[in-house]
Motif scaffolding. Structure first.
Motif, mmCIF file in Angstrom:
data_model
loop_
_atom_site.group_PDB
_atom_site.id
_atom_site.type_symbol
_atom_site.label_atom_id
_atom_site.label_comp_id
_atom_site.label_asym_id
_atom_site.label_seq_id
_atom_site.Cartn_x
_atom_site.Cartn_y
_atom_site.Cartn_z
ATOM 1 N N ASP A 174 -39.264 -7.753 -3.211
ATOM 2 C CA ASP A 174 -38.686 -9.101 -3.245
ATOM 3 C C ASP A 174 -39.624 -10.179 -2.715
ATOM 4 O O ASP A 174 -39.186 -11.224 -2.223
ATOM 5 N N LEU A 197 -41.773 -13.322 -2.539
ATOM 6 C CA LEU A 197 -41.874 -14.621 -3.204
ATOM 7 C C LEU A 197 -43.310 -15.135 -3.077
ATOM 8 O O LEU A 197 -44.049 -14.719 -2.177
ATOM 9 N N GLY A 231 -37.170 -20.262 -11.556
ATOM 10 C CA GLY A 231 -37.762 -19.352 -10.576
ATOM 11 C C GLY A 231 -38.064 -19.960 -9.228
ATOM 12 O O GLY A 231 -38.470 -19.251 -8.303
ATOM 13 N N VAL A 276 -37.512 -21.248 -5.589
ATOM 14 C CA VAL A 276 -36.580 -20.973 -4.501
ATOM 15 C C VAL A 276 -36.517 -22.143 -3.528
ATOM 16 O O VAL A 276 -35.453 -22.496 -3.019
ATOM 17 N N THR A 332 -40.441 -17.163 -7.596
ATOM 18 C CA THR A 332 -40.375 -15.714 -7.788
ATOM 19 C C THR A 332 -41.691 -15.122 -8.269
ATOM 20 O O THR A 332 -41.901 -13.916 -8.147
ATOM 21 N N ASP A 333 -42.545 -15.925 -8.848
ATOM 22 C CA ASP A 333 -43.910 -15.471 -9.124
ATOM 23 C C ASP A 333 -44.860 -16.660 -9.021
ATOM 24 O O ASP A 333 -44.433 -17.817 -9.039
ATOM 25 N N LYS A 379 -37.163 -13.807 2.996
ATOM 26 C CA LYS A 379 -37.845 -12.822 2.157
ATOM 27 C C LYS A 379 -39.354 -12.900 2.411
ATOM 28 O O LYS A 379 -39.852 -13.916 2.900
#
Length: 772
Positions: A35, A37, A64, A66, A116-117, A272
């Motif tokens: 998970d 980030l 994507g 956050v 997320t990427d 995360k």
């Protein structure tokens, strides 16, 4: 203690290398957590501007994404980038981890996007709209010091960060007594360290335990932990810094950067793991630069070549703010202005200034290459003025071997040395007399041949704590496990220096065991006791000294138990090749047998503490002072200005060598970086503060075919500062090579009436000198 030297002094291949050459080592970006980030940082495209507003709404709505953070989000929650350098009257501007109200160099971090990427984060960063109000830029160090210059930090009044003077002796009298004064203006161009692995940070926060884990490509894991904990306002013992493999540091990772604290804070916010890996353009913009001094050196000299005094007035371009050691680096130049010579009066006046550029800080050599270059260039200029052989001039002024310890007019005390011995060996290797004859013949035939020499000394083994901003000691723990295997915990943080090998060699010999039974652990602050780290050629000279002392404690403790088990007195035992031998019946116990007995503790003396381990914190009483001679032979192409390095000879004295193969590797790499400064590399900003050399298409790192064959040898004058007699060698090649190459090129140009050309010595400059 005495021992059989089975490993020490031998050319042992590095035990680290198999995992590295197979690609199965782990760097920060290789650490994969569930998970995770990814963070991308939006950076300023302006060198100097006010921020009127930042609109992150589009970025926050992007797929994507956050979170998006700006300076307003971190204000009062994350501390400023720290500066450990301390000078009287030093001005320290505030440097938040994200810009607050103003940017002052291209690359200044403005906002952080978490997604997320990394590709979605990059796309979202492009959607952030920043309304800038551009301001006047100052990109020249000397101009920055003038009263009419634009001021970067208005609250500080002007751009002068500090004014520092160093040296001693009657400089005025020395110059009054001189037969002649030789003057030269010198520019030490700004350089980028270009470690093959750029910086990277991975942060993971455990809410229940309130524990923050931080993986960072750093040279100073424990110091980083302390500083990041302060920046985040958290308990230091709740922060764990882990340094995996580090793909090159060269001083640029001897630092605490904004991204390290920022990633920790973001991990705590989002709950995360978060990762940021620097791109190469970011690396050139936002990782510290080195050198960047411009000044004038004057030498007072007699007609027979006797040096009387030296003055150096210099401006140090510090960049836009201070990183950890920014203001300290120019002061190291002042410590080494005597070089290898008896100069009774020396004075340096240094003005440190702010400009709209990335901050400067430690880069391989850190202030000492500047000193050696200016001293060795002015020695050649003096020789030229006196029509004297440059080697003869050096020999006339050398500190002699019987004069050590020697205190210079710069205030430092050289530990040991024999400069004449290293020079003589280099002259023999290159056949100096014959070489000068060949040069005369080559010039007569119309060829452009030059011979350059550099006799250098450097300050290493950093160092006594009283002279360091954050301690100069080092730590080691040696633990013999119940099965006889040995674990070493070292406070240094190797990243290519080979201490996993050399430390195993030391312990293997001292305990009389197979060096492959020694595991060296470093770089994890939750496993290893506090240490200072790796920089300033201190790994072996200070960290290795701590290891020797800890190992001696282990042997002493083991001897007490062995005497008890053998029913004899400790004084009657000898310890050789891993065995305790009792007198008079020669009964023996191996170190492994004693270790097992120490752990089972079934039969131990009354006051004996179970287990077999020891810890030591070594505090050096002085720095160490490696030295040497480098001689370079070049031939120039008159039609193109190209330089052909015909021979390169280096004789370095780093004291006792534990592993000559590693020593040679360090010298090879050092010469390559010194050659790069002499001939190729330069960070260039334009008048608007834009970085012109912002990628490796423009910043000219030398290729393998541009690096010559090296002819290496060594001299040995052990240092009394540590029990190994080792001085350090990590920066020697860089310090000795730049002036020897520059002197060779300028010696070749002497028939054209050329006295000096500033670095880098690009073919265009040389062509113009030969054809103008």
């Amino acid at each position: 203690m005495s021992f059989l030297a089975k490993y020490m002094g031998q050319r042992v291949k590095r035990t680290e290398d198999p995992r590295l050459i197979q690609g199965i080592g782990h760097y920060v970006d290789d650490i994969k957590l569930a998970d995770t980030l990814h963070v991308v940082i939006l950076r300023s495209q302006y060198a100097h501007a006010r921020i009127n507003s930042i609109d992150t709404s589009a970025a926050k709505a992007a797929p994507g994404v956050v979170a998006v953070y700006t300076g307003e989000d971190v204000a009062g929650k994350v501390g400023n980038v720290p500066c450990a350098g301390a000078l009287p009257g030093l001005k320290v501007p505030k440097m938040p981890v994200l810009a607050q109200g103003k940017v002052f160099f291209v690359g200044h971090p403005v906002a952080a996007v978490v997604a997320t990427d990394k590709y979605k984060a990059r796309d979202a960063a492009d959607l952030i709209e920043v309304d800038y109000d551009p301001l006047d830029v100052v990109s020249d160090g000397e101009a920055a010091a003038k009263p009419d210059s634009p001021v970067i930090h208005e609250d500080l009044g002007d751009n002068i960060a500090f004014q520092h003077s160093a040296g001693s002796g009657d400089v005025d009298a020395a110059f009054a007594a001189a037969d002649r004064i030789v003057t030269q203006r010198l520019n030490h161009q700004r350089l980028a360290p270009i470690s093959i692995e750029p910086r990277g940070v991975l942060a993971q926060y455990f809410r229940g335990e309130e524990q923050l884990n931080l993986w960072s490509s750093t040279q100073i894991p424990h110091l980083l932990r302390t500083q990041v904990a302060i920046m985040l306002g958290m308990a230091e013992n709740k922060l764990r810094v882990i340094t995996p493999e580090v793909g090159g540091g060269f001083g640029c990772k001897l630092n605490v950067y904004a991204e390290e604290a920022l990633l920790g804070w973001i991990a705590m916010k989002v709950g995360k793991p978060v990762k940021w890996i620097e791109g190469r353009r970011e690396n050139l913009q936002c990782t510290i630069h080195g050198r960047s001094q411009v000044g004038t050196v004057e030498v007072a000299v007699k007609n027979d070549g006797t040096l009387l005094g030296l003055k150096y007035n210099v401006t140090a371009d510090l960049g836009a703010y201070h990183q950890l050691l920014t203001p300290a680096i120019p002061t190291l130049t002042g410590l080494m202005l005597a070089g290898c010579y008896k100069i009774p009066a020396i004075q340096m006046n240094c003005t440190g200034v702010f400009t709209n550029k990335m901050a400067t800080d430690a880069y391989r050599g850190a202030g000492r290459p500047e000193a050696t270059y200016l001293v060795e260039r002015i020695m050649d200029r003096v020789a030229q003025e006196l029509n004297m052989d440059p080697i003869e001039l050096r020999q006339k002024n050398f500190i002699q071997a019987n004069e050590f310890p020697y205190t210079t007019a710069c205030g430092v005390t050289y530990d040991s040395g024999d400069y004449e011995a290293a020079l003589a060996k280099a002259m023999e290797l290159v056949d100096y007399k014959k070489l000068r004859e060949e040069q005369s013949a080559a010039r007569a035939a119309g060829r452009v041949m030059g011979i350059g020499v550099s006799t250098y000394v450097e300050i290493c083994g950093m160092g006594p704590s009283g002279a360091m901003p954050a301690g100069g000691w080092e730590s080691a723990t040696v633990r013999v496990e119940p099965t006889g295997k040995v674990t070493v915990l070292t406070g240094i943080s190797p990243h290519g220096q080979g201490e996993e090998t050399s430390f195993a060699q030391i312990v293997g010999d001292m305990l009389g065991i197979d060096m492959n039974d020694v595991l060296v652990i470093h770089g994890d602050t939750s496993i290893v006791q506090y240490g200072i780290g790796t920089f300033g050629s201190r790994g072996l000279a200070v960290g290795g000294a701590a290891l020797v002392c800890a190992t001696e404690k282990v042997v002493k403790k083991a001897k007490a138990l062995a005497a008890h088990l053998l029913g004899t007195g400790a004084d009657s035992l000898s310890f050789e090749n891993g065995k305790f031998v009792g007198a008079p019946d020669d009964r023996t116990l191996t170190i492994q047998e004693v270790a097992l007995a120490a752990h089972t503790a079934a039969s131990i003396p009354e006051d004996f503490e179970p287990g077999l381990s020891a810890q030591h914190f070594f505090e050096p009483k002085n720095f160490t002072y490696p030295s040497g001679t480098h001689i370079c032979v070049v031939e120039l192409d008159k039609d193109t200005g190209d330089i052909d390095i015909k021979r390169y000879v280096a004789v370095d004295d780093c004291g006792n060598q534990i592993n000559p193969l590693i020593v040679q590797g360090q010298v090879h790499g050092g010469i390559a970086q010194g050659l790069a400064q002499a001939l190729y590399e330069e960070v260039v900003y334009d008048e608007n503060g834009q970085l012109i050399t912002g990628e490796l298409m423009d910043y000219a790192v030398p290729k393998a075919f541009q690096v010559p064959h090296y002819e290496l040898d060594h001299a040995v004058t052990p240092t009394p500062v540590n029990p190994l007699g080792a001085k350090g060698v990590g920066e020697a090649g860089t310090i000795g090579s730049t002036p020897s190459i520059a002197n060779a090129v300028l010696d070749a140009l002497a028939p054209f009436g050329v006295q000096h050309i500033d670095l880098p010595l690009r073919p265009e400059k040389l062509w113009r000198a030969m054809n103008s």
